[in-house]
Motif scaffolding. Structure first.
Motif, PDB file in Angstrom:
ATOM      1  N   PHE A 279       0.782  -1.233   0.000  1.00  0.00           N
ATOM      2  CA  PHE A 279       0.000   0.000   0.000  1.00  0.00           C
ATOM      3  C   PHE A 279       0.818   1.289   0.000  1.00  0.00           C
ATOM      4  CE2 PHE A 279      -2.921  -3.206   1.704  1.00  0.00           C
ATOM      5  CZ  PHE A 279      -3.957  -3.059   0.793  1.00  0.00           C
ATOM      6  N   ALA A 282      -0.127   3.951  -2.512  1.00  0.00           N
ATOM      7  CA  ALA A 282      -1.391   3.358  -2.936  1.00  0.00           C
ATOM      8  C   ALA A 282      -1.189   2.184  -3.896  1.00  0.00           C
ATOM      9  CB  ALA A 282      -2.302   4.412  -3.563  1.00  0.00           C
ATOM     10  N   PHE A 326       0.313   7.088   1.754  1.00  0.00           N
ATOM     11  CA  PHE A 326      -0.842   6.617   0.994  1.00  0.00           C
ATOM     12  C   PHE A 326      -1.536   7.816   0.367  1.00  0.00           C
ATOM     13  CE2 PHE A 326      -5.246   5.378   0.328  1.00  0.00           C
ATOM     14  CZ  PHE A 326      -5.110   4.132  -0.254  1.00  0.00           C
ATOM     15  N   PRO A 374      -7.891   1.673   0.976  1.00  0.00           N
ATOM     16  CA  PRO A 374      -7.068   0.452   0.965  1.00  0.00           C
ATOM     17  C   PRO A 374      -7.973  -0.769   1.141  1.00  0.00           C
ATOM     18  CG  PRO A 374      -6.126   2.118   2.428  1.00  0.00           C
ATOM     19  CD  PRO A 374      -7.473   2.612   2.029  1.00  0.00           C
ATOM     20  N   PRO A 394      -4.537   0.247  -4.822  1.00  0.00           N
ATOM     21  CA  PRO A 394      -4.635  -0.156  -3.411  1.00  0.00           C
ATOM     22  C   PRO A 394      -5.660  -1.258  -3.137  1.00  0.00           C
ATOM     23  CG  PRO A 394      -5.840   1.874  -3.731  1.00  0.00           C
ATOM     24  CD  PRO A 394      -5.202   1.544  -5.060  1.00  0.00           C
TER      25      PRO A 394
END
Length: 486
Positions: A279, A282, A326, A374, A394
């Motif tokens: 992640f 992303a 992220f 996510p 993600p």
């Protein structure tokens, strides 16, 4: 982002160290807000011809420079990037959707690349290939000519600069084509290099354009090599076009990377590492963890811990100035691709244990950006879109395994040849598994992160040739063997 207004900046193609505008422009969208950024000039065929001519004229003198002279210039490039860190980071954040933290890492990564190849121990040098009583054979490395660097959007500066420094340290000239999704920081960086006259005329140039410009680069007889990072389909087209003039070609393509978690893995450490591998940015990393295979004896505990880790550490943060690893999906095209995968999971009834929600845009004045939570999916079928295709976003499948031969077979997809990772407390077992994986790089008990000192290449559909390390520089050079009779 205060102090950086759209009207404050202009962007140009750089040909022979001069600014070149264009009557034809396009405008990139900020992935966080979907607001329009700056007009960006699109290079014409005449611009491209001028750039190629300038680069080939520069060959006459640039090829005569010594390695030491070129490395001194790489050190200057590093200092130059450092002095413009703030400006380039802000531009990168706006065009890519990254936080300022990640954008600064992109610039600092480019600085580190310059300094790595400025170190004499990391560059190619003459060496004795063979010697006996009758002959001594020296290997020397000769530049190819003009390199066309066709670059991706996920790490605009790092992945462009890698091709630039590899070209320059080996005595080539380079024409950079940034991704049309993220052209701004690369254009501005090379403009600033030209303004300071750090490099001779024609040695480093940049042209903004789309697929038509890339095609011109692959077909032009004045280009000696194409270094391309992108999709498998486009990579095959690049290779076919380059064959018409016998260009050298390096392709870094898709990496549907598998991660294998063994029964004896240190789960707290493995979970944290896998979450970062999947992640970070992303999931928009060439060697991101794209599929996780967990031994059945620890599968449920691993999945539970992974959900907790992702919910706690990887969340939507709209303000780019807040440190975060992220962010949004970087462009509308990729956003739609990841959305299709999420929708396919929902249609298939797969178990989405966290995430799965897409933040849709509202009316024109209420645009919200390309955000996807996510997402973790437990146990989707091996023939599902999420498992078979590289998602580059993600969303992560977590699957179970019990037999080592079986999980290696499932891991070794044709599009999974870029990287892989293995987690086990038994290093002999981890290495045994790693050596059976069809991937150019394998990481043991750590997330997938390329190292400048290591050759980086893809097996099977994931690439052709490679970059980084000393071996990567060989693809930017001819090797000439000089034989001395005794």
């Amino acid at each position: 982002m205060a102090g950086l207004e759209m009207e404050d900046l202009k962007f140009h193609n750089i040909i022979n160290n001069t600014l070149r505008s264009s009557p034809t422009t396009h405008t990139v969208t900020n992935p966080r807000t979907e607001s329009a950024l700056w007009p960006c000039p699109i290079a014409s065929p005449a611009d491209f011809e001028d750039a190629v001519s300038s680069a080939n004229r520069a060959f006459k003198t640039w090829k005569l420079t010594t390695l030491s002279e070129r490395q001194t210039l790489l050190t200057k490039l590093a200092s130059h990037l450092e002095s413009h860190l703030s400006l380039l980071s802000q531009i990168l954040a706006l065009e890519s959707g990254k936080s300022l933290l990640l954008s600064e890492l992109d610039v600092r990564g480019a600085i580190a690349q310059c300094l790595h190849y400025a170190d004499p121990t990391n560059a190619l040098s003459d060496h004795i290939q063979f010697e006996d009583s009758s002959v001594k054979i020296i290997a020397t490395h000769v530049p190819l000519g003009v390199v066309a660097a066709i670059c991706p959007w996920n790490f605009p500066l790092i992945l462009s600069n890698l091709k630039v420094v590899s070209s320059l340290v080996t005595g080539n000239r380079v024409i950079v084509k940034p991704s049309p999704f993220t052209p701004y920081a690369v254009l501005k960086w090379i403009e600033l290099v030209a303004a300071e006259e750090i490099l001779p005329l024609g040695v480093l140039q940049v042209l903004n354009g789309g697929a038509d410009l890339g095609q011109q680069m692959t077909l032009h007889p004045g280009i000696a090599k194409v270094s391309f990072t992108g999709t498998i389909a486009v990579g095959k087209a690049v290779m076919a076009a380059c064959a018409k003039t016998l260009k050298k070609v390096t392709l870094e393509l898709a990496g549907n990377d598998a991660c294998i978690v063994c029964a004896d893995a240190d789960l707290p450490k493995a979970v944290k590492s896998v979450a970062g591998g999947a992640f970070f940015n992303a999931g928009q990393v060439c060697v991101a963890t794209k599929r996780v295979y967990v031994h059945e004896s620890v599968y449920e505990e691993f999945a539970r811990r992974l959900v907790e880790e992702v919910r706690g550490s990887y969340t939507v943060v709209e303000d780019a100035s807040v440190p975060s690893v992220f962010g949004p999906v970087s462009n509308k095209v990729q956003f739609e691709t990841v959305k299709r995968i999420v929708e396919d999971c929902k249609r298939g009834g797969y178990e989405i244990v966290t995430g799965g929600e897409v933040r849709e845009s509202g009316k024109e004045e209420e645009k919200k950006g390309f955000w996807l939570e996510p997402t973790i999916v437990k146990g989707p079928p091996e023939d599902s879109m999420l498992v078979r295709e590289e998602q580059f976003g993600p969303i992560l499948p977590v699957l179970s395994w019990s037999d080592e031969d079986d999980v290696i077979s499932r891991s070794n997809l044709a599009n999974a040849g870029l990287g892989a990772s293995v987690y086990s407390s038994d290093l002999a077992q981890a290495e045994r598994i790693a050596r059976r994986l069809d991937a150019g790089s394998v990481w043991i008990n750590q997330a997938e992160r390329p190292h400048m000192g290591a050759y980086f290449s893809g097996f099977k559909d994931s690439g052709f040739g490679g970059e980084m390390g000393k071996q990567g520089l060989l693809s930017y050079s001819y090797t000439q063997s000089i034989h001395f009779a005794k």
